[in-house]
Design a protein around this motif. Structure first.
Motif, PDB file in Angstrom:
ATOM      1  N   LEU A  94       0.833  -1.206   0.000  1.00 48.71           N
ATOM      2  CA  LEU A  94       0.000   0.000   0.000  1.00 48.71           C
ATOM      3  C   LEU A  94       0.870   1.260   0.000  1.00 48.71           C
ATOM      4  N   LEU A  95       1.914   1.257   0.823  1.00 41.81           N
ATOM      5  CA  LEU A  95       2.798   2.421   0.912  1.00 41.81           C
ATOM      6  C   LEU A  95       3.564   2.655  -0.381  1.00 41.81           C
ATOM      7  N   VAL A  96       4.069   1.594  -0.999  1.00 40.05           N
ATOM      8  CA  VAL A  96       4.805   1.755  -2.255  1.00 40.05           C
ATOM      9  C   VAL A  96       3.885   2.315  -3.337  1.00 40.05           C
ATOM     10  N   ALA A  97       2.680   1.779  -3.461  1.00 42.18           N
ATOM     11  CA  ALA A  97       1.728   2.275  -4.458  1.00 42.18           C
ATOM     12  C   ALA A  97       1.393   3.747  -4.196  1.00 42.18           C
ATOM     13  N   ALA A  98       1.174   4.096  -2.935  1.00 47.58           N
ATOM     14  CA  ALA A  98       0.856   5.487  -2.582  1.00 47.58           C
ATOM     15  C   ALA A  98       2.038   6.408  -2.889  1.00 47.58           C
ATOM     16  N   ALA A  99       3.258   5.926  -2.648  1.00 47.43           N
ATOM     17  CA  ALA A  99       4.450   6.736  -2.913  1.00 47.43           C
ATOM     18  C   ALA A  99       4.627   6.974  -4.414  1.00 47.43           C
ATOM     19  N   ILE A 100       4.391   5.960  -5.221  1.00 46.37           N
ATOM     20  CA  ILE A 100       4.482   6.108  -6.677  1.00 46.37           C
ATOM     21  C   ILE A 100       3.467   7.147  -7.147  1.00 46.37           C
ATOM     22  N   ASP A 101       2.241   7.042  -6.668  1.00 51.26           N
ATOM     23  CA  ASP A 101       1.202   8.013  -7.040  1.00 51.26           C
ATOM     24  C   ASP A 101       1.573   9.419  -6.584  1.00 51.26           C
ATOM     25  N   ARG A 102       2.079   9.536  -5.363  1.00 52.66           N
ATOM     26  CA  ARG A 102       2.418  10.854  -4.818  1.00 52.66           C
ATOM     27  C   ARG A 102       3.589  11.479  -5.579  1.00 52.66           C
ATOM     28  N   ALA A 103       4.573  10.666  -5.959  1.00 52.64           N
ATOM     29  CA  ALA A 103       5.704  11.190  -6.737  1.00 52.64           C
ATOM     30  C   ALA A 103       5.199  11.779  -8.049  1.00 52.64           C
ATOM     31  N   ARG A 104       4.254  11.115  -8.672  1.00 50.00           N
ATOM     32  CA  ARG A 104       3.676  11.630  -9.926  1.00 50.00           C
ATOM     33  C   ARG A 104       2.924  12.939  -9.664  1.00 50.00           C
ATOM     34  N   GLU A 105       2.152  12.971  -8.555  1.00 53.00           N
ATOM     35  CA  GLU A 105       1.415  14.197  -8.206  1.00 53.00           C
ATOM     36  C   GLU A 105       2.364  15.374  -7.993  1.00 53.00           C
ATOM     37  N   LEU A 106       3.543  15.089  -7.466  1.00 57.50           N
ATOM     38  CA  LEU A 106       4.536  16.131  -7.202  1.00 57.50           C
ATOM     39  C   LEU A 106       5.337  16.496  -8.448  1.00 57.50           C
ATOM     40  N   GLY A 107       5.007  15.880  -9.581  1.00 58.30           N
ATOM     41  CA  GLY A 107       5.670  16.206 -10.834  1.00 58.30           C
ATOM     42  C   GLY A 107       6.897  15.374 -11.135  1.00 58.30           C
ATOM     43  N   GLY A 108       7.091  14.303 -10.408  1.00 58.80           N
ATOM     44  CA  GLY A 108       8.268  13.468 -10.604  1.00 58.80           C
ATOM     45  C   GLY A 108       8.277  12.773 -11.950  1.00 58.80           C
ATOM     46  N   THR A 109       9.456  12.730 -12.549  1.00 58.83           N
ATOM     47  CA  THR A 109       9.633  12.032 -13.824  1.00 58.83           C
ATOM     48  C   THR A 109      10.519  10.799 -13.664  1.00 58.83           C
ATOM     49  N   ARG A 110      11.177  10.684 -12.523  1.00 61.42           N
ATOM     50  CA  ARG A 110      12.032   9.525 -12.246  1.00 61.42           C
ATOM     51  C   ARG A 110      11.941   9.223 -10.755  1.00 61.42           C
ATOM     52  N   LEU A 111      11.838   7.930 -10.426  1.00 62.37           N
ATOM     53  CA  LEU A 111      11.753   7.504  -9.029  1.00 62.37           C
ATOM     54  C   LEU A 111      12.755   6.377  -8.824  1.00 62.37           C
ATOM     55  N   PHE A 112      13.662   6.566  -7.870  1.00 64.03           N
ATOM     56  CA  PHE A 112      14.671   5.553  -7.612  1.00 64.03           C
ATOM     57  C   PHE A 112      14.713   5.216  -6.134  1.00 64.03           C
ATOM     58  N   LEU A 113      15.430   4.144  -5.805  1.00 63.73           N
ATOM     59  CA  LEU A 113      15.602   3.757  -4.413  1.00 63.73           C
ATOM     60  C   LEU A 113      16.863   2.925  -4.268  1.00 63.73           C
ATOM     61  N   GLY A 114      17.305   2.812  -3.038  1.00 65.89           N
ATOM     62  CA  GLY A 114      18.395   1.913  -2.694  1.00 65.89           C
ATOM     63  C   GLY A 114      17.912   1.009  -1.582  1.00 65.89           C
ATOM     64  N   THR A 115      18.278  -0.259  -1.653  1.00 64.07           N
ATOM     65  CA  THR A 115      17.889  -1.214  -0.618  1.00 64.07           C
ATOM     66  C   THR A 115      19.050  -2.176  -0.396  1.00 64.07           C
ATOM     67  N   ASN A 116      18.794  -3.226   0.331  1.00 69.18           N
ATOM     68  CA  ASN A 116      19.851  -4.177   0.654  1.00 69.18           C
ATOM     69  C   ASN A 116      19.361  -5.592   0.399  1.00 69.18           C
TER      70      ASN A 116
END
Length: 155
Positions: A94-116
């Motif tokens: 749910l959080l990942v989906a909401a974050a993807i949507d919110r990044a688009r709402e904020l005008g984001g054109t690229r979304l990246f992350l780092g994990t382990n």
């Protein structure tokens, strides 16, 4: 229910959830302390957001994720945490989906992350959401967390 950070108690829940898993599995880095200690100044004011998942009845924060704004409409999905007692209920998804949507709402054109690689359930979750692995030279930032041995961006 997912909503944006709005109060000092929200900021405290964000800090607590993240410090717990980072300190348990890795080393809390200075960059972690800076962001977790001032999410309004370090995340929200520069154009990002912190999203919180709450229990429907009590409103208790059980999960969180941050969107850090970078130049050129680039956002970083970061500081995702779900309370251990609430894991396995789809809150991370749910959080990942909401974050993807919110990044688009904020005008984001690229979304990246780092994990382990030690966080296999998170890696799987990100892959299911459409993130693909990238090499360090594809990162849009110079310095990045030492613990991030898997780098991804939304395909």
């Amino acid at each position: 229910m997912v909503s944006s950070i709005a109060s000092p108690s929200d900021a405290e829940a964000f800090r607590t959830l993240n410090e717990e898993w980072i300190a348990r599995l890795f080393t809390l880095e200075e960059a972690d302390r800076a962001v977790l200690g001032d999410p309004f100044g370090r995340i929200v004011d520069p154009g990002g957001d912190v999203l919180l998942a709450r229990e429907p009845d009590s409103g208790t924060v059980v999960g969180c994720v941050a969107l850090l704004a970078h130049p050129d409409a680039v956002f970083e999905l970061a500081k995702m945490a779900v309370d251990p007692d609430a894991q396995g209920r789809g809150i991370g998804r749910l959080l990942v989906a909401a974050a993807i949507d919110r990044a688009r709402e904020l005008g984001g054109t690229r979304l990246f992350l780092g994990t382990n690689s030690r966080l296999a359930p998170a890696v799987h979750l990100y892959e299911d959401a459409g993130f693909v692995r990238i090499t360090r030279d594809r990162l849009p930032v110079a310095d990045y967390y030492a613990r991030a041995d898997i780098l991804m961006e939304l395909g």
